[in-house]
Write a protein that holds these residues in place. Structure first.
Motif, short mmCIF file in Angstrom:
data_model
loop_
_atom_site.label_atom_id
_atom_site.label_comp_id
_atom_site.label_asym_id
_atom_site.label_seq_id
_atom_site.Cartn_x
_atom_site.Cartn_y
_atom_site.Cartn_z
N LYS A 1 -6.57 26.31 10.23
CA LYS A 1 -7.01 25.76 8.94
C LYS A 1 -6.91 24.23 8.95
O LYS A 1 -7.79 23.53 8.44
CB LYS A 1 -6.14 26.36 7.82
CG LYS A 1 -6.55 26.01 6.44
CD LYS A 1 -7.84 26.68 6.03
CE LYS A 1 -8.36 26.06 4.73
NZ LYS A 1 -9.78 26.27 4.51
N VAL A 2 -5.81 23.72 9.55
CA VAL A 2 -5.64 22.26 9.64
C VAL A 2 -6.78 21.65 10.45
O VAL A 2 -7.37 20.63 10.07
CB VAL A 2 -4.26 21.91 10.25
CG1 VAL A 2 -4.19 20.43 10.63
CG2 VAL A 2 -3.14 22.26 9.28
N LYS B 1 -1.62 28.39 -4.09
CA LYS B 1 -1.97 27.05 -3.63
C LYS B 1 -2.69 27.12 -2.29
O LYS B 1 -2.47 28.03 -1.51
CB LYS B 1 -0.70 26.22 -3.46
CG LYS B 1 -0.13 25.74 -4.76
CD LYS B 1 0.90 24.67 -4.51
CE LYS B 1 1.39 24.11 -5.83
NZ LYS B 1 2.34 23.04 -5.65
N SER B 2 -3.50 26.09 -2.00
CA SER B 2 -4.12 25.99 -0.69
C SER B 2 -3.26 25.05 0.16
O SER B 2 -2.34 24.40 -0.35
CB SER B 2 -5.53 25.40 -0.84
OG SER B 2 -5.40 24.08 -1.32
N ILE B 3 -3.58 24.97 1.45
CA ILE B 3 -2.83 24.02 2.31
C ILE B 3 -2.97 22.61 1.75
O ILE B 3 -2.00 21.86 1.67
CB ILE B 3 -3.34 24.06 3.76
CG1 ILE B 3 -3.03 25.42 4.38
CG2 ILE B 3 -2.72 22.93 4.58
CD1 ILE B 3 -3.27 25.47 5.88
N LEU B 4 -4.19 22.26 1.34
CA LEU B 4 -4.41 20.91 0.82
C LEU B 4 -3.48 20.62 -0.35
O LEU B 4 -2.90 19.54 -0.45
CB LEU B 4 -5.85 20.76 0.33
CG LEU B 4 -6.88 20.29 1.34
CD1 LEU B 4 -8.24 20.18 0.67
CD2 LEU B 4 -6.48 18.95 1.97
N GLU B 5 -3.35 21.59 -1.25
CA GLU B 5 -2.48 21.37 -2.41
C GLU B 5 -1.01 21.29 -2.00
O GLU B 5 -0.25 20.50 -2.55
CB GLU B 5 -2.69 22.47 -3.44
CG GLU B 5 -3.96 22.21 -4.22
CD GLU B 5 -4.61 23.46 -4.75
OE1 GLU B 5 -5.61 23.32 -5.43
OE2 GLU B 5 -4.10 24.57 -4.46
N GLY C 1 6.18 18.93 10.69
CA GLY C 1 5.03 19.66 10.14
C GLY C 1 3.80 18.78 9.97
O GLY C 1 3.49 17.96 10.84
N TYR C 2 3.17 18.90 8.82
CA TYR C 2 1.90 18.20 8.57
C TYR C 2 2.03 17.31 7.34
O TYR C 2 2.76 17.62 6.40
CB TYR C 2 0.78 19.21 8.32
CG TYR C 2 0.62 20.21 9.43
CD1 TYR C 2 -0.05 19.86 10.61
CD2 TYR C 2 1.14 21.49 9.32
CE1 TYR C 2 -0.19 20.77 11.65
CE2 TYR C 2 1.00 22.41 10.33
CZ TYR C 2 0.33 22.04 11.50
OH TYR C 2 0.20 22.94 12.51
N GLN D 1 -7.72 13.60 6.39
CA GLN D 1 -6.82 13.01 7.39
C GLN D 1 -5.46 13.69 7.30
O GLN D 1 -4.71 13.48 6.33
CB GLN D 1 -6.68 11.51 7.16
CG GLN D 1 -7.96 10.81 7.56
CD GLN D 1 -7.89 9.32 7.33
OE1 GLN D 1 -6.84 8.78 7.02
NE2 GLN D 1 -9.02 8.67 7.47
N ILE D 2 -5.18 14.54 8.29
CA ILE D 2 -3.91 15.28 8.29
C ILE D 2 -3.17 14.95 9.58
O ILE D 2 -3.68 15.15 10.68
CB ILE D 2 -4.15 16.80 8.18
CG1 ILE D 2 -4.85 17.10 6.86
CG2 ILE D 2 -2.82 17.56 8.26
CD1 ILE D 2 -5.24 18.54 6.66
#
Ligand code: BTN
Length: 322
Positions: free
Chosen positions: A33-34, A2-6, A51-52, A43-44
């Protein structure tokens, strides 16, 4: 992987520690990466120790869902995601002619000329539904193509049952119905010669949020949001649909109608009901079964059993038919 987005696609906070552990990178690399994702427009939110969190809402962007797929083919070819198209079915036909592989798809936030069955229009306002078309190059003889429609209806029934917990049933051949109103329609378009199928476009429209269908259809249409306390994200429904569709199509290709018949019968709201058929055949009677080509077998009031291949079928108690 998985990626961070996922990892953030569920919309909940995920700790930096968990991201760094699952992706096998340092906390500093997660932060970098963020920052890069924010620069790219995502938008994070940072919530300190929590966390995020991604505030992507109900986006269908493939970057948010392809990592959750467990399929081998569906959703793993060319994935087109558009804010607005004329019709996702039309886009898929162009992709098919340009050589896109089996399992490619087009998903759009809105359609300006959405197509329904029997030449009707299909309303597809922005962000309100799951408007998706899948390109298939199945290993089936052309006369079995109608069975693909049945598989798509079963796959979407499973997807909304699993994600929203609602009792969706299939009105032959391919409408999904809940509490007597239409939740989803399917439009199959085929390109074939007498011996083989070149490609099939499976277009599916699911009403998810309020405003998905025109107000004048309120007595006949319904959305997932009206039927459940917690409306699922559209991308969750899409991933479940692709998973179920691949499994059902594999069964259909290997075992023919017998591989999918029992599940179709169990999800049907047409079988054993009083029906009125209009179109090429006009008849009133009781729907008894489906045959191996996907045709509906109706026992007319004159006692004769007839095969219905297409047309409009009204089922007593469904979509206003009394
Ligand atoms: C029907 O019940 O009449 C079939 C409706 C099918 C609508 C979907 S939305 C995605 C795909 N693109 C289209 O233009 N139509 C199908």
């Amino acid at each position: 992987m998985k990626s961070i987005l996922e990892m953030l696609s569920g919309g909940e906070f995920v700790s930096g520690e968990r991201i760094s552990r699952e992706l096998g990178v340092s906390r500093a690399a997660v932060w970098k990466k963020v920052v890069a994702l924010r620069e790219a427009g995502w938008q994070i939110e940072s919530g300190g120790k929590r966390g995020y969190r991604l505030t992507a809402g109900d986006s269908l962007d493939p970057a948010l869902w392809t990592g959750s797929l467990t399929t081998a083919r569906y959703g793993r070819g060319e994935n087109r995601y558009e804010k607005e198209v004329s019709s996702t079915n039309t886009v898929i036909k162009e992709m098919a002619l340009a050589g896109a592989p089996d399992g490619s798809l087009c998903v759009a936030e809105s359609q300006t000329a959405g197509k329904g069955r029997l030449g009707r229009a299909w309303s597809a306002p922005e962000g309100k539904g799951l408007w998706v078309s899948l390109l298939l190059r199945p290993n089936l003889p052309p006369h079995q193509a109608p069975l693909i429609t049945l598989c798509a209806a079963m796959a979407m029934a499973r997807a909304v049952r699993e994600t929203a917990g609602i009792d969706a049933r299939i009105k032959w051949p391919n409408d999904l119905i809940c509490e007597g109103r239409k939740l989803c329609g399917i439009l199959l378009e085929l390109s074939a010669d007498p011996d083989s199928i070149e490609y099939v476009v499976v277009g599916t429209g699911v009403n998810i949020h309020e405003g998905a269908y025109p107000p004048e259809l309120r007595d006949r249409a319904v959305s997932v949001g009206e039927l459940t306390a917690k409306t699922p994200l559209r991308r969750e429904v899409l991933v479940r649909y692709l998973t179920a569709m691949e499994e059902l199509m594999t069964r259909l290709e290997r075992q023919g109608f017998d591989g999918v018949a029992a599940e179709y019968r169990s999800l049907s709201c047409t079988l054993s009901s009083r029906v009125q058929v209009s179109g090429a055949v006009e008849l009133t009677g009781t729907a008894e079964d489906i045959d191996e080509t996907g045709a509906l077998l109706v026992r007319g009031d004159d006692g004769e059993l007839r095969r219905v291949l297409s047309g409009d079928v009204s089922v007593r108690g469904v979509m206003g038919y009394a």
